[in-house]
Scaffold this active site. Sequence first.
Site, PDB file in Angstrom:
ATOM      1  N   GLY A  13      43.540  65.809   0.062  1.00  0.00           N
ATOM      2  CA  GLY A  13      45.094  65.505  -0.508  1.00  0.00           C
ATOM      3  C   GLY A  13      46.071  65.785   0.237  1.00  0.00           C
ATOM      4  O   GLY A  13      46.031  66.504   1.318  1.00  0.00           O
ATOM      5  N   ASN A  35      36.486  64.542  -3.657  1.00  0.00           N
ATOM      6  CA  ASN A  35      35.871  63.327  -4.043  1.00  0.00           C
ATOM      7  C   ASN A  35      36.632  61.952  -3.744  1.00  0.00           C
ATOM      8  O   ASN A  35      36.176  60.875  -3.992  1.00  0.00           O
ATOM      9  CB  ASN A  35      35.404  63.128  -5.510  1.00  0.00           C
ATOM     10  CG  ASN A  35      36.592  62.818  -6.503  1.00  0.00           C
ATOM     11  OD1 ASN A  35      37.650  63.121  -5.929  1.00  0.00           O
ATOM     12  ND2 ASN A  35      36.298  62.852  -7.447  1.00  0.00           N
ATOM     13  N   LYS A  94      39.546  66.066 -17.297  1.00  0.00           N
ATOM     14  CA  LYS A  94      38.328  66.610 -16.918  1.00  0.00           C
ATOM     15  C   LYS A  94      38.514  67.387 -15.670  1.00  0.00           C
ATOM     16  O   LYS A  94      37.908  68.876 -15.709  1.00  0.00           O
ATOM     17  CB  LYS A  94      37.210  65.672 -16.493  1.00  0.00           C
ATOM     18  CG  LYS A  94      36.599  65.026 -17.771  1.00  0.00           C
ATOM     19  CD  LYS A  94      35.570  63.867 -17.429  1.00  0.00           C
ATOM     20  CE  LYS A  94      34.527  64.155 -16.894  1.00  0.00           C
ATOM     21  NZ  LYS A  94      33.588  63.087 -16.696  1.00  0.00           N
ATOM     22  N   TYR A 148      47.984  65.067 -18.162  1.00  0.00           N
ATOM     23  CA  TYR A 148      48.276  66.179 -16.867  1.00  0.00           C
ATOM     24  C   TYR A 148      48.804  67.331 -17.286  1.00  0.00           C
ATOM     25  O   TYR A 148      48.223  68.270 -17.240  1.00  0.00           O
ATOM     26  CB  TYR A 148      49.212  65.325 -15.934  1.00  0.00           C
ATOM     27  CG  TYR A 148      49.402  66.184 -14.765  1.00  0.00           C
ATOM     28  CD1 TYR A 148      48.586  66.403 -13.818  1.00  0.00           C
ATOM     29  CD2 TYR A 148      50.797  66.668 -14.609  1.00  0.00           C
ATOM     30  CE1 TYR A 148      48.828  66.890 -12.799  1.00  0.00           C
ATOM     31  CE2 TYR A 148      51.124  67.245 -13.306  1.00  0.00           C
ATOM     32  CZ  TYR A 148      50.135  67.590 -12.375  1.00  0.00           C
ATOM     33  OH  TYR A 148      50.099  68.266 -11.295  1.00  0.00           O
ATOM     34  N   THR A 178      56.906  68.906  -4.380  1.00  0.00           N
ATOM     35  CA  THR A 178      56.850  69.375  -3.316  1.00  0.00           C
ATOM     36  C   THR A 178      56.720  67.909  -2.337  1.00  0.00           C
ATOM     37  O   THR A 178      56.155  67.003  -2.716  1.00  0.00           O
ATOM     38  CB  THR A 178      55.634  70.268  -2.965  1.00  0.00           C
ATOM     39  OG1 THR A 178      55.871  71.372  -3.554  1.00  0.00           O
ATOM     40  CG2 THR A 178      55.374  70.765  -1.189  1.00  0.00           C
TER      41      THR A 178
HETATM   42  N1  LIG Z   1      52.776  67.619  -5.078  1.00  0.00           N
HETATM   43  C1  LIG Z   1      53.352  68.255  -5.597  1.00  0.00           C
HETATM   44  O1  LIG Z   1      54.489  68.435  -5.749  1.00  0.00           O
HETATM   45  C2  LIG Z   1      52.722  69.070  -6.807  1.00  0.00           C
HETATM   46  C3  LIG Z   1      53.610  69.564  -7.890  1.00  0.00           C
HETATM   47  C4  LIG Z   1      52.782  70.291  -8.821  1.00  0.00           C
HETATM   48  C5  LIG Z   1      51.403  70.352  -8.748  1.00  0.00           C
HETATM   49  N2  LIG Z   1      50.762  69.937  -7.692  1.00  0.00           N
HETATM   50  C6  LIG Z   1      49.136  70.233  -7.947  1.00  0.00           C
HETATM   51  O2  LIG Z   1      48.829  70.504  -6.709  1.00  0.00           O
HETATM   52  C7  LIG Z   1      47.410  69.887  -6.544  1.00  0.00           C
HETATM   53  C8  LIG Z   1      47.411  68.798  -5.323  1.00  0.00           C
HETATM   54  O3  LIG Z   1      48.361  67.805  -5.340  1.00  0.00           O
HETATM   55  P1  LIG Z   1      48.578  66.720  -4.319  1.00  0.00           P
HETATM   56  O4  LIG Z   1      50.142  66.368  -4.299  1.00  0.00           O
HETATM   57  O5  LIG Z   1      48.098  67.457  -3.111  1.00  0.00           O
HETATM   58  O6  LIG Z   1      47.881  65.650  -4.987  1.00  0.00           O
HETATM   59  P2  LIG Z   1      46.791  64.539  -4.123  1.00  0.00           P
HETATM   60  O7  LIG Z   1      46.463  63.424  -5.150  1.00  0.00           O
HETATM   61  O8  LIG Z   1      47.188  64.427  -2.778  1.00  0.00           O
HETATM   62  O9  LIG Z   1      45.378  65.622  -3.973  1.00  0.00           O
HETATM   63  C9  LIG Z   1      44.647  65.902  -5.003  1.00  0.00           C
HETATM   64  C10 LIG Z   1      43.206  65.863  -4.392  1.00  0.00           C
HETATM   65  O10 LIG Z   1      42.273  66.155  -5.216  1.00  0.00           O
HETATM   66  C11 LIG Z   1      41.212  65.295  -5.090  1.00  0.00           C
HETATM   67  N3  LIG Z   1      40.552  65.193  -6.410  1.00  0.00           N
HETATM   68  C12 LIG Z   1      41.090  64.771  -7.610  1.00  0.00           C
HETATM   69  N4  LIG Z   1      39.833  64.981  -8.580  1.00  0.00           N
HETATM   70  C13 LIG Z   1      38.901  65.618  -8.131  1.00  0.00           C
HETATM   71  C14 LIG Z   1      37.578  65.848  -8.528  1.00  0.00           C
HETATM   72  N5  LIG Z   1      37.269  65.768  -9.680  1.00  0.00           N
HETATM   73  N6  LIG Z   1      36.948  66.131  -7.528  1.00  0.00           N
HETATM   74  C15 LIG Z   1      36.998  66.575  -6.217  1.00  0.00           C
HETATM   75  N7  LIG Z   1      38.329  66.266  -5.721  1.00  0.00           N
HETATM   76  C16 LIG Z   1      39.304  65.677  -6.522  1.00  0.00           C
HETATM   77  C17 LIG Z   1      41.803  63.874  -4.736  1.00  0.00           C
HETATM   78  O11 LIG Z   1      40.837  63.017  -4.280  1.00  0.00           O
HETATM   79  C18 LIG Z   1      43.079  64.138  -3.853  1.00  0.00           C
HETATM   80  O12 LIG Z   1      42.353  64.464  -2.559  1.00  0.00           O
HETATM   81  C19 LIG Z   1      47.315  69.254  -7.679  1.00  0.00           C
HETATM   82  O13 LIG Z   1      46.392  70.390  -8.655  1.00  0.00           O
HETATM   83  C20 LIG Z   1      48.348  68.991  -8.525  1.00  0.00           C
HETATM   84  O14 LIG Z   1      48.437  69.047  -9.837  1.00  0.00           O
HETATM   85  C21 LIG Z   1      51.350  69.253  -6.730  1.00  0.00           C
END
Ligand SMILES: NC(=O)c1ccc[n+]([C@@H]2O[C@H](COP(=O)([O-])OP(=O)(O)OC[C@H]3O[C@@H](n4cnc5c(N)ncnc54)[C@H](O)[C@@H]3O)[C@@H](O)[C@H]2O)c1
Length: 329
Positions: A13, A35, A94, A148, A178
Site C-alpha cells: 500500500g 493481499n 475483519k 472503519y 497523509t
Molecule cells: N494514508 C493515510 O492518510 C492514513 C490515515 C490514517 C490511517 N492510515 C492507516 O495506515 C494504514 C495504511 O494506509 P494506506 O493509506 O497506505 O492505505 P492503502 O490502501 O494504500 O494500503 C493498505 C494496504 O493493506 C493491504 N491490506 C488490506 N487488507 C489486508 C488484509 N486483510 N491482508 C493483507 N493485506 C491487506 C492492502 O492491499 C494495501 O496494500 C491503514 O491501516 C490505514 O488505516 C492511513
Amino acid sequence: MSQKRVLITGAAGFLGSHLCDRFISEGYFVIGMDNFITGDPKNIAHLSSNSNFLFIQHDVTNFINIEGGLDYILHFASPASPIDYLKIPIQTLKVGSLGTHNLLGLAKAKNARLLIASTSEVYGDPLVHPQTEDYYGNVNTIGPRGVYDEAKRFQESITMAYHRFHGLETRIVRIFNTYGPRMRLNDGRVIPAFMGQALRGEDLTVFGDGSQTRSFCYVTDQVDGIYRLLLSDYPNPVNIGNPHEISIKDFAEEIIKLTGTTQKVIYKDLPVDDPMQRQPDITLAKKLLQWEPKVGREEGMRKTFDYFKNLTEEELHKSEHKDFSSYNK
Ligand SMILES: NC(=O)c1ccc[n+]([C@@H]2O[C@H](COP(=O)([O-])OP(=O)(O)OC[C@H]3O[C@@H](n4cnc5c(N)ncnc54)[C@H](O)[C@@H]3O)[C@@H](O)[C@H]2O)c1
C-alpha cells in the site's frame, strides 16, 4: 550484532511501501505482507531483487506463520480511504479486529514489539479542536464510516489489553491525513481526486461548501514520526500529522494554481458523517519523539503532482474502481 527483522503488513500500500523503504535504508531485514486488496505490486516492485526484502502474499485475517525471529511488527494492512471501506465494509472490520488479533498473537509468540496504524478517524467528527490524544471522540457507530472508525477503535483496545494483560510491547500511532507518491489516483481522497481531475482536464469537485478543513502530512514526515514512535518506550496513542490547516475550498484553489489547470471548482452535496474539522495537536509527539513535520505543503504537493504527472494515460483515465467482488465476504 545480528540484523533486526521487521514484518510490515499492508506493504504494497501507500504507507506500507514507504515504510519498507525506510526500514531497508536503516539496515533492517523487511518482510512485507499484503493481499493486494487495495494495494498494488507496483509499489514494491523496486524491492523485488533486494536481498533485505522478502514478500509474502497473505490475508492477515487468516493465521499468520513466519519462519525465524521477528523484532518488530508494523500492522498497516487496512483499507484506508472512505471509497474503499464503504465498498468492502466486512473486510475492513475483519482486518482491524481479526487481523490485529492474529498479529498480537504473532508478536507474543516471537516476543516482538507491535506498532499498529490507528487513525484520526477514532476522533470521528470531533467536538474538540485541535484533537489531543486524551479526547475520546465523537463516532457514529452505525454510520457508513463506522466500519472503519470502530475497527480502529477496537484495534486500539485489544492492543492495550495485550499490553496490560500480557506485558506485550506495543505502540499506537494515530495517523492524520497523509499524502505523497504511490497514493492511488482513484482512491477517493481529496489530494489524488483533485490532481487526477486537473490532469484529466475535469472540474474540481468540492463536497459541501468547502468550509470543512483538513491538514495534510507529507509521507516522509509521517514515516519518520512512525519510526521514532516504534523506537520510543511509549505505549499510549500518539498523533502524527501536520497541524497546518486549510479549508477544502482554499485547497482547491491551491491545486488549480499548482497544476495550471483552466478548470473551475464545482460543489456537490456533503457525504454522510464527513468530518468538518481535522487538525492534530502534536504537542505530545514533539515532546516525546522530538518530531515535527518538515515538508511544507507547497513542496509536498509539487512532489506528489510530479508522481501523478508521470502516470501512463491508461492509469490516468482508469476511472473504474478495483473489483472487490472476490473479497467481499
Ligand atoms: N494514508 C493515510 O492518510 C492514513 C490515515 C490514517 C490511517 N492510515 C492507516 O495506515 C494504514 C495504511 O494506509 P494506506 O493509506 O497506505 O492505505 P492503502 O490502501 O494504500 O494500503 C493498505 C494496504 O493493506 C493491504 N491490506 C488490506 N487488507 C489486508 C488484509 N486483510 N491482508 C493483507 N493485506 C491487506 C492492502 O492491499 C494495501 O496494500 C491503514 O491501516 C490505514 O488505516 C492511513
